[in-house]
Design a protein around this motif. Structure first.
Motif, PDB file in Angstrom:
ATOM      1  N   GLY A   8       0.776  -1.228   0.000  1.00 13.22           N
ATOM      2  CA  GLY A   8       0.000   0.000   0.000  1.00 13.22           C
ATOM      3  C   GLY A   8       0.811   1.282   0.000  1.00 13.22           C
ATOM      4  O   GLY A   8       0.249   2.376  -0.082  1.00 13.22           O
ATOM      5  N   GLY A   9       2.119   1.141   0.105  1.00 17.33           N
ATOM      6  CA  GLY A   9       2.947   2.334   0.065  1.00 17.33           C
ATOM      7  C   GLY A   9       2.986   2.937  -1.329  1.00 17.33           C
ATOM      8  O   GLY A   9       2.486   2.355  -2.294  1.00 17.33           O
ATOM      9  N   GLY A  10       3.577   4.126  -1.416  1.00 22.43           N
ATOM     10  CA  GLY A  10       3.694   4.773  -2.714  1.00 22.43           C
ATOM     11  C   GLY A  10       4.034   6.236  -2.567  1.00 22.43           C
ATOM     12  O   GLY A  10       4.451   6.688  -1.499  1.00 22.43           O
ATOM     13  N   VAL A  12       2.756  10.110  -2.764  1.00 18.47           N
ATOM     14  CA  VAL A  12       1.533  10.893  -2.608  1.00 18.47           C
ATOM     15  C   VAL A  12       1.922  12.337  -2.333  1.00 18.47           C
ATOM     16  O   VAL A  12       2.993  12.600  -1.755  1.00 18.47           O
ATOM     17  CB  VAL A  12       0.665  10.310  -1.463  1.00 18.47           C
ATOM     18  CG1 VAL A  12       1.369  10.411  -0.123  1.00 18.47           C
ATOM     19  CG2 VAL A  12      -0.699  10.963  -1.422  1.00 18.47           C
ATOM     20  N   SER A  17      -3.650  10.898   1.181  1.00 18.05           N
ATOM     21  CA  SER A  17      -3.872   9.752   2.057  1.00 18.05           C
ATOM     22  C   SER A  17      -3.320   8.480   1.441  1.00 18.05           C
ATOM     23  O   SER A  17      -3.236   8.363   0.208  1.00 18.05           O
ATOM     24  CB  SER A  17      -5.373   9.566   2.314  1.00 18.05           C
ATOM     25  OG  SER A  17      -5.938  10.682   2.958  1.00 18.05           O
ATOM     26  N   LEU A  18      -2.964   7.567   2.302  1.00 21.12           N
ATOM     27  CA  LEU A  18      -2.581   6.218   1.905  1.00 21.12           C
ATOM     28  C   LEU A  18      -3.103   5.257   2.947  1.00 21.12           C
ATOM     29  O   LEU A  18      -3.198   5.612   4.132  1.00 21.12           O
ATOM     30  CB  LEU A  18      -1.065   6.068   1.807  1.00 21.12           C
ATOM     31  CG  LEU A  18      -0.352   6.607   0.577  1.00 21.12           C
ATOM     32  CD1 LEU A  18       1.162   6.470   0.739  1.00 21.12           C
ATOM     33  CD2 LEU A  18      -0.805   5.892  -0.687  1.00 21.12           C
ATOM     34  N   LYS A  19      -3.393   4.039   2.518  1.00 18.59           N
ATOM     35  CA  LYS A  19      -3.782   2.991   3.453  1.00 18.59           C
ATOM     36  C   LYS A  19      -2.834   1.820   3.285  1.00 18.59           C
ATOM     37  O   LYS A  19      -2.779   1.203   2.216  1.00 18.59           O
ATOM     38  CB  LYS A  19      -5.222   2.533   3.216  1.00 18.59           C
ATOM     39  CG  LYS A  19      -5.710   1.544   4.262  1.00 18.59           C
ATOM     40  CD  LYS A  19      -7.190   1.244   4.077  1.00 18.59           C
ATOM     41  CE  LYS A  19      -7.725   0.338   5.180  1.00 18.59           C
ATOM     42  NZ  LYS A  19      -9.191   0.092   5.035  1.00 18.59           N
ATOM     43  N   GLN A  82      -4.371   3.497   8.166  1.00 22.42           N
ATOM     44  CA  GLN A  82      -4.909   4.559   7.329  1.00 22.42           C
ATOM     45  C   GLN A  82      -4.194   5.852   7.689  1.00 22.42           C
ATOM     46  O   GLN A  82      -4.196   6.266   8.852  1.00 22.42           O
ATOM     47  CB  GLN A  82      -6.411   4.713   7.559  1.00 22.42           C
ATOM     48  CG  GLN A  82      -7.051   5.874   6.817  1.00 22.42           C
ATOM     49  CD  GLN A  82      -7.074   5.650   5.319  1.00 22.42           C
ATOM     50  OE1 GLN A  82      -7.469   4.592   4.846  1.00 22.42           O
ATOM     51  NE2 GLN A  82      -6.661   6.661   4.549  1.00 22.42           N
ATOM     52  N   VAL A 123       6.871   4.828   1.775  1.00 15.88           N
ATOM     53  CA  VAL A 123       5.904   5.916   1.653  1.00 15.88           C
ATOM     54  C   VAL A 123       6.688   7.191   1.402  1.00 15.88           C
ATOM     55  O   VAL A 123       7.580   7.545   2.176  1.00 15.88           O
ATOM     56  CB  VAL A 123       5.051   6.054   2.931  1.00 15.88           C
ATOM     57  CG1 VAL A 123       4.210   7.310   2.878  1.00 15.88           C
ATOM     58  CG2 VAL A 123       4.174   4.823   3.117  1.00 15.88           C
TER      59      VAL A 123
END
Length: 127
Positions: A8-10, A12, A17-19, A82, A123
Motif C-alpha cells: 500500500g505504500g507509494g 503521494v 492519504s494512503l492505506k 490509514q 511511503v
C-alpha cells in the motif's frame, strides 16, 4: 514465526492519504498485538501506532494521533494503517510487526516487544 507482508505504500502529495496493509500468515495473528513502525532516511526506527490482539486498545505516537488510524481484521489476518493529511516528514519505510507475547491487553510500543517483522513498504510524500 509469523510472516508479515506490508503493501500500500507509494508516492503521494502532501495532504493526501494512503492505506497500508499488513497481511500475516500463521494461526497466531488473532492473539497478538500489531505495531506499525517507520524509519526515515538517516533516522532511527520509530513507533507509529499499535493495536492489541482484539482491537479494543490502540495507541499512537503524538505525530500520528488524529491523522493515522490503525485497525485489524483477524478473520483476514490483516492489519491496516490509514494515513491522512500526510506531510513530507512522514516519508519513510513503514514496517508492521507482531507482538512476541499473546493476548497482551496493553499495546506494546518498543521494537524489542515484537518478534516478527515485515520487509517494509516505502511511503514518499512530496511537497
Amino acid at each position: 514465526q509469523m510472516q508479515l507482508v506490508e503493501s500500500g505504500g507509494g508516492l503521494v502529495q502532501a495532504g493526501g492519504s494512503l492505506k497500508l496493509s499488513c497481511a500475516a500468515s500463521g494461526r497466531t495473528f488473532g492473539s497478538t498485538a500489531v505495531g506499525w513502525f517507520r524509519r526515515a532516511p538517516g533516522k532511527e526506527r520509530n513507533f507509529v501506532a499499535g493495536i492489541n490482539w482484539n482491537g479494543r486498545n490502540t495507541y499512537y505516537a503524538d505525530y500520528a494521533n488524529g491523522r493515522f488510524t490503525i485497525s485489524r481484521d483477524n478473520a483476514k489476518s490483516t492489519s491496516y494503517l490509514q494515513m491522512n493529511s500526510l506531510k513530507p516528514e512522514d516519508t519513510a519505510v513503514y514496517y508492521c510487526a507482531a507482538d512476541r507475547r499473546a493476548f497482551r491487553e496493553v499495546v506494546p510500543t518498543t521494537p524489542a516487544d515484537f518478534g516478527s517483522w515485515g520487509q517494509g513498504t516505502q511511503v514518499t510524500v512530496s511537497s
